[in-house]
Motif scaffolding. Sequence first.
Motif, mmCIF file in Angstrom:
data_model
loop_
_atom_site.group_PDB
_atom_site.id
_atom_site.type_symbol
_atom_site.label_atom_id
_atom_site.label_comp_id
_atom_site.label_asym_id
_atom_site.label_seq_id
_atom_site.Cartn_x
_atom_site.Cartn_y
_atom_site.Cartn_z
ATOM 1 N N ALA A 73 10.755 0.318 -3.776
ATOM 2 C CA ALA A 73 11.102 -1.038 -4.122
ATOM 3 C C ALA A 73 10.442 -2.106 -3.130
ATOM 4 N N LEU A 74 10.622 -1.709 -2.056
ATOM 5 C CA LEU A 74 10.113 -2.758 -1.006
ATOM 6 C C LEU A 74 8.715 -2.517 -0.720
ATOM 7 N N HIS A 75 8.228 -1.290 -1.094
ATOM 8 C CA HIS A 75 6.593 -1.024 -0.919
ATOM 9 C C HIS A 75 6.076 -1.903 -2.178
ATOM 10 N N ARG A 76 6.429 -1.806 -3.119
ATOM 11 C CA ARG A 76 6.049 -2.723 -4.469
ATOM 12 C C ARG A 76 5.979 -4.078 -3.904
ATOM 13 N N HIS A 77 6.889 -4.716 -3.630
ATOM 14 C CA HIS A 77 6.955 -5.941 -3.005
ATOM 15 C C HIS A 77 5.949 -6.331 -2.107
ATOM 16 N N ASN A 78 5.787 -5.478 -0.746
ATOM 17 C CA ASN A 78 4.882 -5.746 0.022
ATOM 18 C C ASN A 78 3.481 -5.571 -0.556
ATOM 19 N N LEU A 79 3.244 -4.603 -1.379
ATOM 20 C CA LEU A 79 1.825 -4.479 -2.093
ATOM 21 C C LEU A 79 1.528 -5.821 -2.871
ATOM 22 N N GLU A 80 2.292 -6.291 -3.425
ATOM 23 C CA GLU A 80 2.052 -7.556 -4.032
ATOM 24 C C GLU A 80 1.616 -8.847 -3.108
ATOM 25 N N ARG A 81 2.397 -8.784 -2.078
ATOM 26 C CA ARG A 81 2.001 -9.727 -1.076
ATOM 27 C C ARG A 81 0.567 -9.531 -0.346
ATOM 28 N N ILE A 82 0.103 -8.436 -0.229
ATOM 29 C CA ILE A 82 -1.139 -8.195 0.534
ATOM 30 C C ILE A 82 -2.238 -8.412 -0.511
ATOM 31 N N LEU A 83 -2.108 -8.037 -1.714
ATOM 32 C CA LEU A 83 -3.215 -7.842 -2.731
ATOM 33 C C LEU A 83 -4.032 -9.248 -2.502
ATOM 34 N N PRO A 84 -3.571 -10.516 -2.723
ATOM 35 C CA PRO A 84 -4.339 -11.577 -2.601
ATOM 36 C C PRO A 84 -5.166 -11.611 -1.164
ATOM 37 N N ARG A 85 -4.658 -11.301 -0.238
ATOM 38 C CA ARG A 85 -5.267 -11.422 1.031
ATOM 39 C C ARG A 85 -6.778 -10.543 1.007
ATOM 40 N N PHE A 86 -6.658 -9.531 0.181
ATOM 41 C CA PHE A 86 -7.915 -8.807 -0.106
ATOM 42 C C PHE A 86 -8.756 -9.184 -1.450
ATOM 43 N N GLY A 87 -8.396 -10.035 -2.102
ATOM 44 C CA GLY A 87 -9.032 -10.887 -3.122
ATOM 45 C C GLY A 87 -8.955 -9.693 -4.486
ATOM 46 N N VAL A 88 -7.579 -8.954 -4.392
ATOM 47 C CA VAL A 88 -7.551 -8.219 -5.480
ATOM 48 C C VAL A 88 -6.364 -9.033 -6.293
ATOM 49 N N LYS A 89 -6.927 -9.403 -7.539
ATOM 50 C CA LYS A 89 -6.139 -10.309 -8.327
ATOM 51 C C LYS A 89 -5.929 -9.903 -9.925
ATOM 52 N N ASP A 90 -6.647 -8.738 -10.135
ATOM 53 C CA ASP A 90 -7.092 -8.411 -11.544
ATOM 54 C C ASP A 90 -6.389 -6.999 -11.921
ATOM 55 N N ALA A 91 -5.728 -6.376 -10.897
ATOM 56 C CA ALA A 91 -5.212 -4.935 -11.165
ATOM 57 C C ALA A 91 -4.213 -4.987 -12.129
ATOM 58 N N PRO A 92 -4.609 -4.285 -13.372
ATOM 59 C CA PRO A 92 -3.412 -3.970 -14.290
ATOM 60 C C PRO A 92 -1.951 -3.595 -13.543
ATOM 61 N N ASP A 93 -0.835 -3.871 -14.123
ATOM 62 C CA ASP A 93 0.418 -3.363 -13.546
ATOM 63 C C ASP A 93 0.402 -1.850 -13.530
ATOM 64 N N SER A 94 -0.202 -1.267 -14.514
ATOM 65 C CA SER A 94 -0.028 0.123 -14.740
ATOM 66 C C SER A 94 -0.954 0.895 -13.482
ATOM 67 N N THR A 95 -1.979 0.387 -13.048
ATOM 68 C CA THR A 95 -2.601 0.738 -11.693
ATOM 69 C C THR A 95 -1.971 0.482 -10.578
ATOM 70 N N LEU A 96 -1.235 -0.681 -10.353
ATOM 71 C CA LEU A 96 -0.359 -0.882 -9.437
ATOM 72 C C LEU A 96 0.701 -0.033 -9.008
ATOM 73 N N ALA A 97 1.271 0.331 -10.198
ATOM 74 C CA ALA A 97 2.545 1.120 -10.200
ATOM 75 C C ALA A 97 2.063 2.596 -9.548
ATOM 76 N N VAL A 98 0.952 3.029 -10.141
ATOM 77 C CA VAL A 98 0.336 4.296 -9.579
ATOM 78 C C VAL A 98 -0.061 4.245 -8.032
ATOM 79 N N LEU A 99 -0.608 2.992 -7.878
ATOM 80 C CA LEU A 99 -1.044 2.696 -6.312
ATOM 81 C C LEU A 99 0.288 2.681 -5.245
ATOM 82 N N ASN A 100 1.302 2.146 -5.914
ATOM 83 C CA ASN A 100 2.611 2.002 -5.181
ATOM 84 C C ASN A 100 3.254 3.393 -4.699
#
Length: 231
Positions: A66-93
């Motif tokens: 759960a902390l990793h998912r929160h942290n992932l969502e914090r850093i994505l905008p820094r790298f210009g990633v704004k369009d990733a579907p939730d299903s992809t982020l769930a797998v990435l997490n």
Amino acid sequence: MKALFFDVFGTLVDWRMGVAREAERLLASLGHALDWPAFADAWRREYQPAMEEVRAGRIPFCKLDALHRHNLERILPRFGVKDAPDSTLAVLNLAWHRLDAWPDVSAGLNRLKSKFLIAPVSNGNISLMVDLARRNGIAWDGILGAEVAGDYKPKPRVYLAACEAFDLSPGDCVMVAAHSNDLAAAAACGLRTAHIARPDEAGQGKGEAAPKIKVDFVARSIEDLADQLGA
């Protein structure tokens, strides 16, 4: 000595290249071209601040996933990633569940298991530890650490709960890690300590080649530690 407890991220598995690999696999197909190791580094830098929120009592204990998912969502905008579907982020997490062990780990742990009880004492949650063990051929005697203790290292409860789980005194147990702060906290609880050199954990020359504190054992690898302990 009756039990060896192991830190996992960095000590046993290569988190940096594993996370970079998984991020590239999942995000490059969406058209993103990032510095993948830098992405892994940024995600990892959020690790301690997020756990400190739990350690300080500002938020209730929750699993590292759960902390990793929160942290992932914090850093994505820094790298210009704004369009990733939730299903992809769930797998990435769950990239942290798919990390590869350093080459010395599996054989070294199998040797140590012939003489000692072995278990992870990690901040990773139980399902994460199980997935890493199955991926890398590790046969733990138990899964211990943060989720069992309900807190995060380096809080004393995490180390002491591991000893209690095996009905052992701290002096019967050895904390094995590539991070001196982890070993210092374990030693303060009465455990013995073993440092594993991982000089390139966070990139070339960005890891501990030697302990920064006095420890009971200094090893170049898990297999070297097995040699020292006669396993």
